[in-house]
Design a protein around this motif. Structure first.
Motif, PDB file in Angstrom:
ATOM      1  N   GLY A   1      25.406  55.711  38.585  1.00 34.81           N
ATOM      2  CA  GLY A   1      26.395  54.358  38.625  1.00 34.81           C
ATOM      3  C   GLY A   1      27.112  54.197  39.775  1.00 34.81           C
ATOM      4  O   GLY A   1      28.021  54.666  39.983  1.00 34.81           O
ATOM      5  N   ASN A   2      26.522  53.487  40.798  1.00 33.62           N
ATOM      6  CA  ASN A   2      27.419  53.047  41.927  1.00 33.62           C
ATOM      7  C   ASN A   2      27.957  51.504  41.663  1.00 33.62           C
ATOM      8  O   ASN A   2      27.312  50.699  41.907  1.00 33.62           O
ATOM      9  N   CYS A   3      29.044  51.601  40.950  1.00 37.11           N
ATOM     10  CA  CYS A   3      29.506  50.498  40.392  1.00 37.11           C
ATOM     11  C   CYS A   3      30.477  49.964  41.351  1.00 37.11           C
ATOM     12  O   CYS A   3      31.482  50.584  41.760  1.00 37.11           O
ATOM     13  N   HIS A   4      30.554  48.540  41.321  1.00 32.39           N
ATOM     14  CA  HIS A   4      31.592  47.734  42.359  1.00 32.39           C
ATOM     15  C   HIS A   4      32.669  47.120  41.682  1.00 32.39           C
ATOM     16  O   HIS A   4      32.376  46.584  40.200  1.00 32.39           O
ATOM     17  N   ILE A   5      33.723  46.750  41.971  1.00 30.27           N
ATOM     18  CA  ILE A   5      34.679  45.637  41.461  1.00 30.27           C
ATOM     19  C   ILE A   5      35.236  45.001  42.715  1.00 30.27           C
ATOM     20  O   ILE A   5      35.415  45.149  43.752  1.00 30.27           O
ATOM     21  N   TYR A   6      34.912  43.768  42.464  1.00 32.95           N
ATOM     22  CA  TYR A   6      35.270  42.530  43.514  1.00 32.95           C
ATOM     23  C   TYR A   6      36.491  41.772  43.237  1.00 32.95           C
ATOM     24  O   TYR A   6      36.535  41.272  42.096  1.00 32.95           O
ATOM     25  N   VAL A   7      37.510  41.899  43.912  1.00 33.47           N
ATOM     26  CA  VAL A   7      38.738  41.327  43.856  1.00 33.47           C
ATOM     27  C   VAL A   7      38.491  39.773  44.574  1.00 33.47           C
ATOM     28  O   VAL A   7      38.509  39.820  45.830  1.00 33.47           O
ATOM     29  N   ASP A   8      38.473  38.857  43.591  1.00 29.38           N
ATOM     30  CA  ASP A   8      38.202  37.413  44.348  1.00 29.38           C
ATOM     31  C   ASP A   8      39.462  36.908  44.750  1.00 29.38           C
ATOM     32  O   ASP A   8      40.660  37.246  44.641  1.00 29.38           O
ATOM     33  N   GLN A   9      39.680  35.748  45.774  1.00 29.10           N
ATOM     34  CA  GLN A   9      40.633  35.237  46.225  1.00 29.10           C
ATOM     35  C   GLN A   9      41.612  34.645  45.148  1.00 29.10           C
ATOM     36  O   GLN A   9      42.837  34.480  45.391  1.00 29.10           O
ATOM     37  N   SER A  10      41.200  34.260  44.011  1.00 30.73           N
ATOM     38  CA  SER A  10      41.908  33.555  43.094  1.00 30.73           C
ATOM     39  C   SER A  10      42.421  34.693  42.153  1.00 30.73           C
ATOM     40  O   SER A  10      43.075  34.526  41.113  1.00 30.73           O
ATOM     41  N   ALA A  11      42.313  36.079  42.340  1.00 31.05           N
ATOM     42  CA  ALA A  11      42.464  36.937  41.269  1.00 31.05           C
ATOM     43  C   ALA A  11      44.120  37.324  41.268  1.00 31.05           C
ATOM     44  O   ALA A  11      44.681  37.228  42.152  1.00 31.05           O
ATOM     45  N   ASP A  12      44.413  37.438  39.965  1.00 31.20           N
ATOM     46  CA  ASP A  12      45.988  37.965  39.693  1.00 31.20           C
ATOM     47  C   ASP A  12      45.919  39.412  40.156  1.00 31.20           C
ATOM     48  O   ASP A  12      45.389  40.333  39.874  1.00 31.20           O
ATOM     49  N   LEU A  13      47.011  39.568  41.084  1.00 32.31           N
ATOM     50  CA  LEU A  13      47.139  41.047  41.660  1.00 32.31           C
ATOM     51  C   LEU A  13      47.288  42.148  40.584  1.00 32.31           C
ATOM     52  O   LEU A  13      46.860  43.045  40.753  1.00 32.31           O
ATOM     53  N   GLN A  14      48.258  41.740  39.580  1.00 26.69           N
ATOM     54  CA  GLN A  14      48.524  43.028  38.725  1.00 26.69           C
ATOM     55  C   GLN A  14      47.289  43.355  37.987  1.00 26.69           C
ATOM     56  O   GLN A  14      47.075  44.561  37.887  1.00 26.69           O
ATOM     57  N   MET A  15      46.429  42.327  37.558  1.00 25.61           N
ATOM     58  CA  MET A  15      45.237  42.284  36.820  1.00 25.61           C
ATOM     59  C   MET A  15      44.318  43.228  37.624  1.00 25.61           C
ATOM     60  O   MET A  15      43.745  44.360  37.134  1.00 25.61           O
ATOM     61  N   ALA A  16      44.378  43.024  38.991  1.00 25.65           N
ATOM     62  CA  ALA A  16      43.224  43.524  39.834  1.00 25.65           C
ATOM     63  C   ALA A  16      43.924  45.031  39.764  1.00 25.65           C
ATOM     64  O   ALA A  16      42.750  45.828  39.749  1.00 25.65           O
ATOM     65  N   ILE A  17      45.129  45.394  40.245  1.00 24.72           N
ATOM     66  CA  ILE A  17      45.344  46.658  40.146  1.00 24.72           C
ATOM     67  C   ILE A  17      45.152  47.380  38.910  1.00 24.72           C
ATOM     68  O   ILE A  17      44.573  48.671  38.929  1.00 24.72           O
ATOM     69  N   ASP A  18      45.338  46.834  37.770  1.00 23.76           N
ATOM     70  CA  ASP A  18      45.150  47.396  36.490  1.00 23.76           C
ATOM     71  C   ASP A  18      43.615  47.755  36.264  1.00 23.76           C
ATOM     72  O   ASP A  18      43.259  49.061  35.744  1.00 23.76           O
ATOM     73  N   ILE A  19      42.822  46.804  36.552  1.00 25.45           N
ATOM     74  CA  ILE A  19      41.570  47.034  36.352  1.00 25.45           C
ATOM     75  C   ILE A  19      40.827  48.096  37.306  1.00 25.45           C
ATOM     76  O   ILE A  19      40.163  49.204  37.017  1.00 25.45           O
TER      77      ILE A  19
END
Length: 413
Positions: free
Chosen positions: A223-241
């Motif tokens: 599993g070489n898994c990625h998370i992409y944080v998009d330009q419209s992402a909520d910052l706290q949600m991104a941090i938590d995820i």
């Protein structure tokens, strides 16, 4: 153990599979419930065997958590067996039926695969999960774990087989290869009694099985898994995820290994995400653009983008747009689990449509790629291929299709 011994195991498994295929759902469920009870009753002996394995384990420290058993984990394995007993039996119903122009009644049914082979590394829980799923779906299973978990696997298999014997069930429905030699493992990959072979472990094991086996193989996931944080992402949600996906259990295949972040928010978001990751001991490696924002990130090499760390390490890349993120993921991923964090519906849909992976998430952690979390009960593995099964493999993935046709004298004109 000799090649002839292995052949005899295959013959015995075939016989047991035929017996299991004739069992009704209630019988199989009752067997599973008793197996779970006996598993918990054997906790003391199972723990003693696991302690012996832990004391002699020649295993990378980052994988030691996979090998370790506790009374709580044994209880969880038993609970998993009980949950499998509550799941619908895929072999108990007809998928669909119809009558053709000649008047033939054609029914499509699900039937067991037959004999399932499992080859896996330091994961004694696989012994129990595989046994439960195979029994419920009417399959016999032959298990070959790694030498680092040999005592644990032997004790688990002993408990399960003794329980089957006490219940009047053929114990050869669950068999363990106790010889951990590579030579016998290769012979196992050629055992004609197997209807399918499923490897679970690191990329090296999986690729060795895929390249060596002459029986059908279901490729399960590195599993070489990625998370992409998009330009419209909520910052706290991104941090938590991102933190959850990397930190919650870093040694497993559904943990995130790479972070991609849109260049328009990277200067604001990346320092905060990096600080949150580092507070959990995560080592960060990054491309030139990420290092311009957080200067002490370690330079990433070309190898990093294809590496499954299974450790508290994450590589970071700043990308110019959504399409660049998708292109990078499709070039480097293992077709396992990928995620986007975004508040843009169109971006979410594009990501889910174009990313080539078994599981594609919007605004959720990749750690949910799991049979229990998907409602399948225990899983036999997470398939990263496209034929027969993909993603977390539950009971349905251990069956195949049979067409049953009834007529009243029809002949083909």
């Amino acid at each position: 153990m000799t090649a002839n011994d292995l052949t005899q195991m295959g013959i015995a498994a075939k016989k047991a599979a035929q017996e299991l295929a004739q069992m009704d759902t209630t019988s199989k469920n009752n067997i599973l419930l008793k197996l779970a009870d006996d598993l918990e009753a054997g906790t003391t002996h199972i723990m003693a065997a696991n302690v012996a394995d832990m004391n002699h384990a020649a295993v990378d420290p980052k994988f030691i958590d996979r090998l370790r058993l506790t009374p709580e984990r044994i209880a969880d394995m038993a609970a998993g067996m009980r949950q499998v007993a509550t799941l619908p039996d895929p072999t108990a119903v007809t998928d669909r039926g119809w009558r053709n122009e000649a008047g033939l009644q054609i029914d499509q049914r699900r039937v067991p695969l037959g004999v399932v082979g499992m080859i896996y590394e330091a994961r004694p829980n696989v012994t129990v999960d595989a046994a439960a799923l195979c029994l419920k779906s009417g399959n016999a299973v032959i298990l070959r774990g790694g030498r680092e978990a040999l005592a644990s696997n032997e004790r688990l298999a002993h408990v399960l087989r003794k329980s089957l014997e006490k219940q009047g069930v053929n114990p050869d429905a669950i068999q363990l290869i106790a010889d951990p030699s590579h030579a016998l493992a290769e012979q196992f990959m050629h055992l004609q009694a197997l209807d399918v072979l499923i490897p679970r472990g690191g990329a090296n094991l999986i690729q060795r099985v895929v390249k060596t086996a002459t029986v059908p193989v279901i490729e399960t996931g590195a599993g070489n898994c990625h998370i992409y944080v998009d330009q419209s992402a909520d910052l706290q949600m991104a941090i938590d995820i991102v933190v959850n996906a990397k930190v919650q259990r870093p040694s497993v295949c559904n943990s995130a290994e790479k972070l991609l972040i849109h260049e328009s928010v990277a200067a604001d978001y990346l320092p905060k995400i990096a600080a949150a990751l580092r507070s959990h001991g995560v080592e960060l490696r990054g491309d030139e653009a990420s290092r311009k924002i957080v200067s002490d990130i370690i330079p990433a090499t070309a190898k990093d983008w294809d590496t499954e760390y299974n450790d508290l390490i994450m590589a970071i890349k700043v990308v110019p747009d959504l399409n660049s993120a998708i292109a990078h993921i499709n070039a480097h991923n293992t077709k396992h689990s990928e995620a986007i964090v975004t508040n843009d519906y169109a971006a979410a849909q594009t990501f889910q449509n174009l990313v080539d992976a078994a599981c594609v998430y919007v605004n959720a952690s990749t750690r949910f790629t799991d049979g229990f979390e998907f409602g399948f009960g225990a899983e036999i593995g997470i398939s990263t291929q496209k034929l027969h099964a993909r993603g977390p493999m539950g009971l349905n993935a251990l069956t195949t299709i049979k067409y049953v046709i009834n007529g009243n004298g029809q002949v083909r004109k």
